[in-house]
Design a protein around this motif. Structure first.
Motif, mmCIF file in Angstrom:
data_model
loop_
_atom_site.group_PDB
_atom_site.id
_atom_site.type_symbol
_atom_site.label_atom_id
_atom_site.label_comp_id
_atom_site.label_asym_id
_atom_site.label_seq_id
_atom_site.Cartn_x
_atom_site.Cartn_y
_atom_site.Cartn_z
ATOM 1 N N CYS A 80 2.264 4.067 2.646
ATOM 2 C CA CYS A 80 2.744 4.409 3.984
ATOM 3 C C CYS A 80 4.268 4.548 4.009
ATOM 4 O O CYS A 80 4.810 5.322 4.795
ATOM 5 C CB CYS A 80 2.299 3.355 5.000
ATOM 6 S SG CYS A 80 0.543 3.377 5.374
ATOM 7 N N ALA A 81 4.944 3.800 3.146
ATOM 8 C CA ALA A 81 6.411 3.812 3.116
ATOM 9 C C ALA A 81 6.985 4.876 2.181
ATOM 10 O O ALA A 81 8.164 5.202 2.270
ATOM 11 C CB ALA A 81 6.935 2.436 2.698
ATOM 12 N N ASP A 82 6.164 5.431 1.294
ATOM 13 C CA ASP A 82 6.625 6.416 0.306
ATOM 14 C C ASP A 82 6.941 7.738 0.996
ATOM 15 O O ASP A 82 6.047 8.398 1.545
ATOM 16 C CB ASP A 82 5.551 6.605 -0.754
ATOM 17 C CG ASP A 82 5.944 7.582 -1.849
ATOM 18 O OD1 ASP A 82 7.044 8.172 -1.785
ATOM 19 O OD2 ASP A 82 5.136 7.752 -2.781
ATOM 20 N N ALA A 83 8.216 8.136 0.961
ATOM 21 C CA ALA A 83 8.659 9.364 1.636
ATOM 22 C C ALA A 83 7.929 10.599 1.124
ATOM 23 O O ALA A 83 7.797 11.581 1.850
ATOM 24 C CB ALA A 83 10.164 9.530 1.478
ATOM 25 N N GLY A 84 7.417 10.565 -0.097
ATOM 26 C CA GLY A 84 6.709 11.716 -0.656
ATOM 27 C C GLY A 84 5.227 11.740 -0.338
ATOM 28 O O GLY A 84 4.509 12.653 -0.737
ATOM 29 N N SER A 85 4.752 10.763 0.409
ATOM 30 C CA SER A 85 3.322 10.643 0.701
ATOM 31 C C SER A 85 2.996 11.236 2.070
ATOM 32 O O SER A 85 3.752 11.075 3.026
ATOM 33 C CB SER A 85 2.924 9.158 0.686
ATOM 34 O OG SER A 85 1.637 8.969 1.210
ATOM 35 N N ILE A 86 1.844 11.892 2.175
ATOM 36 C CA ILE A 86 1.392 12.406 3.472
ATOM 37 C C ILE A 86 1.217 11.256 4.459
ATOM 38 O O ILE A 86 1.392 11.420 5.660
ATOM 39 C CB ILE A 86 0.083 13.225 3.325
ATOM 40 C CG1 ILE A 86 -0.299 13.900 4.646
ATOM 41 C CG2 ILE A 86 -1.068 12.350 2.852
ATOM 42 C CD1 ILE A 86 0.606 14.991 5.088
#
Length: 86
Positions: A36-42
Protein backbone atom coordinates in the motif's frame (compact mmCIF):
# COMPACT_ATOMS: atom_id res chain seq x y z
CA UNK A 1 5.96 -26.05 9.20
CA UNK A 2 2.61 -24.44 8.59
CA UNK A 3 2.14 -21.34 6.44
CA UNK A 4 -0.82 -19.06 5.96
CA UNK A 5 -2.39 -18.74 2.52
CA UNK A 6 -3.37 -15.18 1.60
CA UNK A 7 -4.77 -13.10 -1.24
CA UNK A 8 -5.81 -9.53 -1.86
CA UNK A 9 -9.29 -8.52 -2.94
CA UNK A 10 -9.55 -5.63 -5.40
CA UNK A 11 -12.92 -4.01 -4.75
CA UNK A 12 -12.82 -1.92 -7.95
CA UNK A 13 -12.18 -4.97 -10.16
CA UNK A 14 -14.30 -7.32 -8.05
CA UNK A 15 -11.67 -10.09 -8.02
CA UNK A 16 -9.08 -11.72 -5.77
CA UNK A 17 -5.40 -11.88 -6.68
CA UNK A 18 -3.57 -15.19 -7.01
CA UNK A 19 -2.89 -16.65 -3.55
CA UNK A 20 0.49 -16.40 -1.83
CA UNK A 21 1.90 -17.96 1.34
CA UNK A 22 3.53 -16.28 4.32
CA UNK A 23 4.85 -17.35 7.72
CA UNK A 24 2.14 -15.63 9.77
CA UNK A 25 -0.82 -13.26 9.62
CA UNK A 26 1.38 -10.51 11.06
CA UNK A 27 3.98 -10.95 8.30
CA UNK A 28 1.25 -10.98 5.62
CA UNK A 29 -0.26 -7.78 7.05
CA UNK A 30 3.18 -6.12 7.10
CA UNK A 31 3.75 -7.07 3.44
CA UNK A 32 0.27 -5.78 2.54
CA UNK A 33 1.05 -2.50 4.30
CA UNK A 34 4.31 -2.22 2.35
CA UNK A 35 2.45 -2.76 -0.94
CA UNK A 36 0.00 0.00 0.00
CA UNK A 37 2.94 2.33 0.70
CA UNK A 38 4.97 1.43 -2.42
CA UNK A 39 4.74 4.39 -4.83
CA UNK A 40 5.11 2.00 -7.78
CA UNK A 41 2.16 -0.16 -6.73
CA UNK A 42 -1.41 0.20 -8.00
CA UNK A 43 -2.42 -0.26 -4.37
CA UNK A 44 -0.70 3.01 -3.51
CA UNK A 45 -3.01 4.90 -5.87
CA UNK A 46 -6.18 4.00 -3.93
CA UNK A 47 -5.46 1.74 -0.92
CA UNK A 48 -9.12 1.75 0.11
CA UNK A 49 -9.91 -0.48 -2.90
CA UNK A 50 -7.86 -3.37 -1.47
CA UNK A 51 -8.28 -5.84 1.40
CA UNK A 52 -6.06 -8.68 2.61
CA UNK A 53 -7.70 -12.05 3.25
CA UNK A 54 -6.50 -15.26 4.88
CA UNK A 55 -7.65 -18.23 2.80
CA UNK A 56 -6.31 -21.08 4.90
CA UNK A 57 -3.25 -22.96 6.10
CA UNK A 58 -0.68 -24.96 4.11
CA UNK A 59 1.21 -27.70 5.96
CA UNK A 60 4.65 -28.02 4.31
CA UNK A 61 5.26 -31.44 5.92
CA UNK A 62 2.07 -33.14 4.72
CA UNK A 63 1.03 -30.88 1.79
CA UNK A 64 -2.42 -30.63 3.37
CA UNK A 65 -4.40 -27.44 2.87
CA UNK A 66 -7.02 -26.32 5.35
CA UNK A 67 -9.40 -23.77 3.84
CA UNK A 68 -11.17 -20.99 5.73
CA UNK A 69 -14.77 -20.78 4.56
CA UNK A 70 -15.48 -17.97 4.25
CA UNK A 71 -12.04 -16.33 3.93
CA UNK A 72 -11.07 -14.11 6.85
CA UNK A 73 -10.41 -10.41 6.18
CA UNK A 74 -7.22 -9.36 8.01
CA UNK A 75 -6.64 -5.80 6.84
CA UNK A 76 -8.12 -3.04 4.71
CA UNK A 77 -5.90 -0.76 2.65
CA UNK A 78 -7.64 2.35 3.97
CA UNK A 79 -6.09 1.59 7.38
CA UNK A 80 -2.71 2.33 5.82
CA UNK A 81 -3.59 5.49 3.85
CA UNK A 82 -2.03 7.66 6.55
CA UNK A 83 1.31 5.84 6.29
CA UNK A 84 1.12 6.15 2.49
CA UNK A 85 0.90 9.94 2.76
CA UNK A 86 3.85 10.22 5.15
Amino acid sequence: MKYGIYCIYDDAAGVFTAPTIDISDEAAIRNFQKMCADAGSIMNFKPSDFSLYALGIFDAETANIESFVPPSRLAVGSHFERSVAE
